[in-house]
Write a protein that holds these residues in place. Structure first.
Motif, PDB file in Angstrom:
ATOM      1  N   LEU A  36      63.014  42.788  24.007  1.00 28.85           N
ATOM      2  CA  LEU A  36      61.722  42.600  23.360  1.00 28.85           C
ATOM      3  C   LEU A  36      61.900  42.582  21.844  1.00 28.85           C
ATOM      4  O   LEU A  36      62.724  43.307  21.300  1.00 28.85           O
ATOM      5  N   THR A  37      61.099  41.765  21.181  1.00 31.59           N
ATOM      6  CA  THR A  37      61.124  41.722  19.724  1.00 31.59           C
ATOM      7  C   THR A  37      59.872  42.392  19.185  1.00 31.59           C
ATOM      8  O   THR A  37      58.767  42.063  19.597  1.00 31.59           O
ATOM      9  N   THR A  38      60.074  43.317  18.280  1.00 33.41           N
ATOM     10  CA  THR A  38      58.972  43.990  17.593  1.00 33.41           C
ATOM     11  C   THR A  38      58.949  43.470  16.169  1.00 33.41           C
ATOM     12  O   THR A  38      59.983  43.450  15.494  1.00 33.41           O
ATOM     13  N   THR A  39      57.773  43.040  15.712  1.00 32.77           N
ATOM     14  CA  THR A  39      57.631  42.539  14.349  1.00 32.77           C
ATOM     15  C   THR A  39      56.510  43.313  13.674  1.00 32.77           C
ATOM     16  O   THR A  39      55.398  43.383  14.199  1.00 32.77           O
ATOM     17  N   ILE A 164      62.647  43.933  14.816  1.00 31.29           N
ATOM     18  CA  ILE A 164      63.599  44.696  15.618  1.00 31.29           C
ATOM     19  C   ILE A 164      63.809  43.941  16.918  1.00 31.29           C
ATOM     20  O   ILE A 164      62.860  43.709  17.671  1.00 31.29           O
ATOM     21  N   SER A 165      65.047  43.540  17.168  1.00 32.06           N
ATOM     22  CA  SER A 165      65.376  42.786  18.372  1.00 32.06           C
ATOM     23  C   SER A 165      66.809  43.100  18.779  1.00 32.06           C
ATOM     24  O   SER A 165      67.710  43.092  17.936  1.00 32.06           O
ATOM     25  N   LYS A 166      66.988  43.378  20.053  1.00 31.96           N
ATOM     26  CA  LYS A 166      68.311  43.671  20.611  1.00 31.96           C
ATOM     27  C   LYS A 166      69.023  44.765  19.824  1.00 31.96           C
ATOM     28  O   LYS A 166      70.213  44.680  19.545  1.00 31.96           O
ATOM     29  N   GLY A 167      68.250  45.774  19.424  1.00 33.17           N
ATOM     30  CA  GLY A 167      68.823  46.906  18.718  1.00 33.17           C
ATOM     31  C   GLY A 167      69.124  46.664  17.249  1.00 33.17           C
ATOM     32  O   GLY A 167      69.578  47.560  16.551  1.00 33.17           O
TER      33      GLY A 167
END
Length: 177
Positions: A36-39, A164-167
């Motif tokens: 998941l991508t958090t923006t 934040i994506s893939k750590g």
């Protein structure tokens, strides 16, 4: 006759097994939280009326800037919008919130936890409107290092973006006029 019955039984058994193996089940894919991508977009409130003390309203310039932020964010679909409980932050967020059919959520800048905020908003796109002395430090908390300093009292055009994506955490600061 005995062999014929066994052969017949074996054919039926084979066909039954074949038919059941061809059945397909509907499977719902499980999303891995790491994929998941958090923006997170973070801005300071727009220009405030300095003639009042405790809870100043926006100036005319501030109202224009609030609308300009909304225009700037027009292609972004926000899942949540956060503001501190001050008139100037709420009014800065309102045009963007209205375009996204959202009611801004109030947060307390003195009590907000970066870790809890990230957990609550994992995989979402959010906007946070705060203050010159809170937004840069909250960005630093999220990214885990001190990069950004307090915003000068005369500056209202800073846009912080954290992805934040893939750590991996990426962040930047731009100015938007």
């Amino acid at each position: 006759m005995k062999h014929t019955s066994l052969l017949f039984f074996a054919i039926i058994l084979f066909n039954c097994n074949n038919n059941t193996s061809k059945q397909t089940a509907e499977v719902t894919p499980i999303q891995d939280s790491e994929s998941l991508t958090t923006t997170i977009f973070l801005i300071r409130h727009a220009e405030k009326d300095l003639s009042t003390s405790n809870n100043p309203d926006l100036t005319k310039e501030g109202e224009i800037r609030a609308q300009n932020w909304s225009d700037y964010f027009s292609t972004i679909k926000f899942d949540a919008i956060y503001t501190s409980n001050f008139t100037r932050t709420k009014k800065t967020a309102q045009p963007t919130a209205s375009k996204n059919n959202l009611e801004p959520e109030i947060y307390n800048p003195e009590r907000i936890s970066a870790q809890s905020f990230l957990e609550q908003n994992k995989g979402k796109t959010v906007l946070m409107v705060g203050h010159s002395n809170t937004i840069p430090f909250f960005v630093n908390d999220i990214i885990g290092k001190k990069v950004y300093e307090e915003i000068d009292e005369t500056v209202y055009n800073h846009l912080y973006k954290i992805t934040i994506s893939k750590g991996q955490i990426n962040h930047n600061l731009t100015t938007v006029d």
